[in-house]
Design an enzyme around this catalytic site. Sequence first.
Site, PDB file in Angstrom:
ATOM      1  N   GLY A  27       0.768  -1.041  -0.015  1.00 19.32           N
ATOM      2  CA  GLY A  27       0.019  -0.149  -0.053  1.00 19.32           C
ATOM      3  C   GLY A  27       0.864   1.289  -0.064  1.00 19.32           C
ATOM      4  O   GLY A  27       0.369   2.269  -0.663  1.00 19.32           O
ATOM      5  N   TRP A  59      -0.884   7.497   8.449  1.00 15.70           N
ATOM      6  CA  TRP A  59       0.269   6.837   8.571  1.00 15.70           C
ATOM      7  C   TRP A  59       1.278   7.734   7.642  1.00 15.70           C
ATOM      8  O   TRP A  59       0.866   8.446   6.757  1.00 15.70           O
ATOM      9  CB  TRP A  59       0.055   5.505   7.803  1.00 15.70           C
ATOM     10  N   SER A 154      -4.225  -1.580   0.436  1.00 15.76           N
ATOM     11  CA  SER A 154      -3.249  -2.485   1.183  1.00 15.76           C
ATOM     12  C   SER A 154      -3.744  -3.778   1.500  1.00 15.76           C
ATOM     13  O   SER A 154      -4.903  -3.988   1.862  1.00 15.76           O
ATOM     14  CB  SER A 154      -2.596  -2.008   2.379  1.00 15.76           C
ATOM     15  N   HIS A 159      -4.146  -6.471   7.284  1.00 18.05           N
ATOM     16  CA  HIS A 159      -5.303  -5.763   7.033  1.00 18.05           C
ATOM     17  C   HIS A 159      -6.771  -6.516   6.547  1.00 18.05           C
ATOM     18  O   HIS A 159      -6.520  -7.979   6.759  1.00 18.05           O
ATOM     19  CB  HIS A 159      -4.919  -5.207   5.536  1.00 18.05           C
ATOM     20  N   ARG A 190       7.259  -1.938 -21.589  1.00 14.38           N
ATOM     21  CA  ARG A 190       7.245  -3.428 -21.730  1.00 14.38           C
ATOM     22  C   ARG A 190       5.670  -3.756 -21.625  1.00 14.38           C
ATOM     23  O   ARG A 190       5.220  -4.555 -22.365  1.00 14.38           O
ATOM     24  CB  ARG A 190       8.332  -4.252 -20.823  1.00 14.38           C
ATOM     25  N   ARG A 220       7.245  -4.273  -8.134  1.00 14.41           N
ATOM     26  CA  ARG A 220       6.185  -5.251  -8.795  1.00 14.41           C
ATOM     27  C   ARG A 220       5.703  -5.931  -7.930  1.00 14.41           C
ATOM     28  O   ARG A 220       6.499  -6.409  -6.874  1.00 14.41           O
ATOM     29  CB  ARG A 220       6.658  -5.806  -9.953  1.00 14.41           C
TER      30      ARG A 220
END
Length: 363
Positions: A27, A59, A154, A159, A190, A220
């Site tokens: 997240g 946060w 997230s 969570h 790509r 990723r």
Amino acid sequence: MGPEVAAYEREFAQHFGARFGVMVNSGSSANLLAVAALVVDPRFALQRGDEVIVPAVSWATTYFPLAQYGLKLVFVDVDISTLNIDVAQVREAITPRTRAIFAVNLLGNPAELTVLRSIAVEHDLVLLEDNCESLGAMLDGKAAGTFGLMGTFSSFFSHHISTMEGGMILTDDEQLSQELTSLRAHGWTRELPDDNLVHSKSGDPLEDLFRFVLPGYNVRPLEMSGAIGREQVRKVPSIVRGRRQNAESFKDAFADCEHVLIQEERGESSWFGFSMVLNGALAGRRAEVANAFREAGVDVRPIVGGNFTKNPVMSYLDAIVPNDLPVADRVHEDGLFIGNHHFPINEQIRAVRKIVDRVADGN
């Protein structure tokens, strides 16, 4: 990444009523890419010194991406009832340099998103949503995280749903979704379709697979996380339903408790946890209450980051901080929260009430 991540993105977006989803590794990374996209997209092109209004209670990774792109944080106080950003103070904080509002839905509770969206439209501002704590929350028949230009989620292991580590960005804007896709992996072309809105492709794989067009990252997700996420998103209705049932027990247990203020629900909260702002006989005694919880085996946390402007890291951030943030200060000094789950915890909630009463009575 592979077909499981791609399928999870589609299914997640469809579940929450958005056109596009872009999965990342957390997240926090979702917030980073959302801000980055506003900087690189020529339609918005946020620049150093532009002002972004943020709540004083959130946060760290709500704030850091803004600062890392040279944007000026404009802190405003929160509402003591909901713990979300005070919309009246948002209006007062808007200046000619204001470009965006970064709303946060705290602990499962939607901010006044319909009002914030109207303010954004009125002043030609971008509305972003940090919805990392509020997956499954609803307001006015619409999913939290889909009111703004982009919304972040997230799936960290603590969570509502878990891919162990993972995040998601939802948007209805195709160009932003493609920019996010490029930014997620090195800023290359790509993963973009042949006919895309970021940079044209030549048809030569040696060029199209290794052409860098945006100042990207490597955030990723893993293919396994996508596969887990696909199973998790199917369970969202039952998970949120269980959390809301626990919330009814919590509200009943503390309805007549003068020692704490509990969070007032807006719309349909997905109840990440149960906040308590100590009041009356318990005001100023947070450490004592927290110790009593811990001794009884109840895990306890501050309310997110409390008044974030009290952190030493502020010396690194370009920010406008009001002289007084009285509600955020109160949350910082007297606020704490305990966890929730989607299985029944009625007995544990009753035990928490007894602990609060015992400390208040001096026992």
